[in-house]
Design an enzyme around this catalytic site. Sequence first.
Site, PDB file in Angstrom:
ATOM      1  N   MET A   1      -5.565   8.216  69.240  1.00  0.00           N
ATOM      2  CA  MET A   1      -5.730   9.661  69.520  1.00  0.00           C
ATOM      3  C   MET A   1      -4.704  10.504  68.770  1.00  0.00           C
ATOM      4  O   MET A   1      -4.174  11.483  69.322  1.00  0.00           O
ATOM      5  CB  MET A   1      -5.585   9.912  71.045  1.00  0.00           C
ATOM      6  CG  MET A   1      -6.650   9.226  71.856  1.00  0.00           C
ATOM      7  SD  MET A   1      -6.324   9.290  73.631  1.00  0.00           S
ATOM      8  CE  MET A   1      -5.157   7.948  73.836  1.00  0.00           C
TER       9      MET A   1
ATOM     10  N   ASP B   1     -18.037   5.844  79.773  1.00  0.00           N
ATOM     11  CA  ASP B   1     -17.357   6.862  78.971  1.00  0.00           C
ATOM     12  C   ASP B   1     -18.152   7.093  77.689  1.00  0.00           C
ATOM     13  O   ASP B   1     -19.032   6.309  77.338  1.00  0.00           O
ATOM     14  CB  ASP B   1     -15.956   6.372  78.578  1.00  0.00           C
ATOM     15  CG  ASP B   1     -15.015   6.372  79.767  1.00  0.00           C
ATOM     16  OD1 ASP B   1     -15.327   7.032  80.756  1.00  0.00           O
ATOM     17  OD2 ASP B   1     -13.979   5.694  79.684  1.00  0.00           O
TER      18      ASP B   1
ATOM     19  N   LYS C   1     -19.787  13.355  77.872  1.00  0.00           N
ATOM     20  CA  LYS C   1     -20.827  13.526  76.848  1.00  0.00           C
ATOM     21  C   LYS C   1     -20.224  14.174  75.629  1.00  0.00           C
ATOM     22  O   LYS C   1     -19.686  15.279  75.699  1.00  0.00           O
ATOM     23  CB  LYS C   1     -21.953  14.406  77.387  1.00  0.00           C
ATOM     24  CG  LYS C   1     -22.739  13.767  78.492  1.00  0.00           C
ATOM     25  CD  LYS C   1     -24.064  14.522  78.662  1.00  0.00           C
ATOM     26  CE  LYS C   1     -24.750  14.098  79.931  1.00  0.00           C
ATOM     27  NZ  LYS C   1     -24.594  15.067  81.013  1.00  0.00           N
TER      28      LYS C   1
ATOM     29  N   GLY D   1     -14.473   2.232  76.966  1.00  0.00           N
ATOM     30  CA  GLY D   1     -14.279   1.802  75.584  1.00  0.00           C
ATOM     31  C   GLY D   1     -13.040   0.926  75.440  1.00  0.00           C
ATOM     32  O   GLY D   1     -12.055   1.114  76.160  1.00  0.00           O
ATOM     33  N   GLY D   2     -13.092  -0.033  74.542  1.00  0.00           N
ATOM     34  CA  GLY D   2     -11.933  -0.889  74.270  1.00  0.00           C
ATOM     35  C   GLY D   2     -11.561  -1.721  75.478  1.00  0.00           C
ATOM     36  O   GLY D   2     -12.413  -2.378  76.081  1.00  0.00           O
TER      37      GLY D   2
HETATM   38  C1  LIG Z   1      -8.987   7.313  75.255  1.00  0.00           C
HETATM   39  S1  LIG Z   1      -8.538   6.174  73.993  1.00  0.00           S
HETATM   40  C2  LIG Z   1      -9.319   4.736  74.630  1.00  0.00           C
HETATM   41  C3  LIG Z   1      -8.772   3.460  74.062  1.00  0.00           C
HETATM   42  C4  LIG Z   1      -9.483   2.228  74.575  1.00  0.00           C
HETATM   43  N1  LIG Z   1      -9.255   2.022  75.980  1.00  0.00           N
HETATM   44  C5  LIG Z   1      -9.090   0.972  73.798  1.00  0.00           C
HETATM   45  O1  LIG Z   1      -8.516   0.043  74.382  1.00  0.00           O
HETATM   46  O2  LIG Z   1      -9.403   0.936  72.612  1.00  0.00           O
HETATM   47  C6  LIG Z   1      -9.600   6.669  72.686  1.00  0.00           C
HETATM   48  C7  LIG Z   1      -8.984   6.471  71.332  1.00  0.00           C
HETATM   49  O3  LIG Z   1      -9.053   5.098  70.956  1.00  0.00           O
HETATM   50  C8  LIG Z   1      -9.242   5.005  69.570  1.00  0.00           C
HETATM   51  N2  LIG Z   1     -10.543   4.350  69.305  1.00  0.00           N
HETATM   52  C9  LIG Z   1     -11.399   3.890  70.210  1.00  0.00           C
HETATM   53  N3  LIG Z   1     -12.456   3.300  69.619  1.00  0.00           N
HETATM   54  C10 LIG Z   1     -12.242   3.403  68.290  1.00  0.00           C
HETATM   55  C11 LIG Z   1     -12.967   2.985  67.137  1.00  0.00           C
HETATM   56  N4  LIG Z   1     -14.127   2.338  67.229  1.00  0.00           N
HETATM   57  N5  LIG Z   1     -12.446   3.258  65.918  1.00  0.00           N
HETATM   58  C12 LIG Z   1     -11.257   3.897  65.789  1.00  0.00           C
HETATM   59  N6  LIG Z   1     -10.542   4.311  66.849  1.00  0.00           N
HETATM   60  C13 LIG Z   1     -11.014   4.062  68.081  1.00  0.00           C
HETATM   61  C14 LIG Z   1      -9.205   6.414  69.015  1.00  0.00           C
HETATM   62  O4  LIG Z   1      -7.877   6.733  68.684  1.00  0.00           O
HETATM   63  C15 LIG Z   1      -9.681   7.198  70.202  1.00  0.00           C
HETATM   64  O5  LIG Z   1      -9.309   8.550  70.126  1.00  0.00           O
END
Ligand SMILES: C[S@@+](CC[C@H](N)C(=O)[O-])C[C@H]1O[C@@H](n2cnc3c(N)ncnc32)[C@H](O)[C@@H]1O
Length: 251
Positions: free
Chosen positions: A173, A37, A59, A90-91
């Site tokens: 988000m 992603d 992208k 991510g995350g």
């Molecule tokens: C589609 S969600 C994915 C979350 C991801 N699976 C997690 O567990 O963090 C994407 C949102 O996570 C948050 N996010 C992810 N990485 C971030 C970061 N490094 N700093 C701040 N917010 C972040 C933001 O709100 C972003 O719009």
Amino acid sequence: MPKSGFVHLVGAGPGDADYLTIKAARLITQARLVVHDRLVGRGVMDLIPKDAEVISVGKESDHHILPQPQINELLLKLAMDGRDVVRLKGGDPFVFGRGGEEAMYLAAHDIGFEIVPGVSAAVGCAASTGVPLTHRGLATSVRFVTGHLRENDGLDLDWKSLADPACTLVVYMGIANAGKITEGLLGAGLAPQTPAMLIENGTTPQQRVMRTTLAELPAAITAHCFHPPSLMVIGKVVDVGAVLEQGMGKQ
Ligand SMILES: C[S@@+](CC[C@H](N)C(=O)[O-])C[C@H]1O[C@@H](n2cnc3c(N)ncnc32)[C@H](O)[C@@H]1O
């Protein structure tokens, strides 16, 4: 019949490659094929072997994101071709990451997969800014919610249950809908002076942090031009973070 491959749904953490699990780091450094992603940190991407095949399904540059059904199809096809796929998200893959949908699709097609947890943005951003998400006397619970609207849908959040002064609220988000979120919480009785903060690009060299109050949150987002990826943290623990951040990094 081609031998079916395997899909590792791997959490890449919030940005800083040091927050990867050992298992995630091992899979990434040994990967032959990565499907990722857009929110995977640069340091994490740098761990992928230079000769590995890398497929981006989102992208940022051209705002092109492969629709979820096509991502599911792509993973299925690669696995059916016998490939060992590192699906980097991510995350944590199972926190607002649609990892559940990908896993369900693979399971329905009898493809082997595993879930490798990652540090979710709320946990990583809180730690890197000194915010204890729960804290004795201030927050007895924490809630992660999405502030994202599905097309043509309203924000379907239960404001009454969210407007709890003893709960830390982390909104993923949410910055595009900060006005509605603030309105909903204030309308349900949360105090306008409740501490609030924004973290943009948390745990990366581009991290930006801003502290304000619930009532001031939407105006502060506009004034300081906060953009995704950003998290909103609302609750008394934000003030603890302001204190702890001063001491962080001291030896
Ligand atoms: C589609 S969600 C994915 C979350 C991801 N699976 C997690 O567990 O963090 C994407 C949102 O996570 C948050 N996010 C992810 N990485 C971030 C970061 N490094 N700093 C701040 N917010 C972040 C933001 O709100 C972003 O719009």
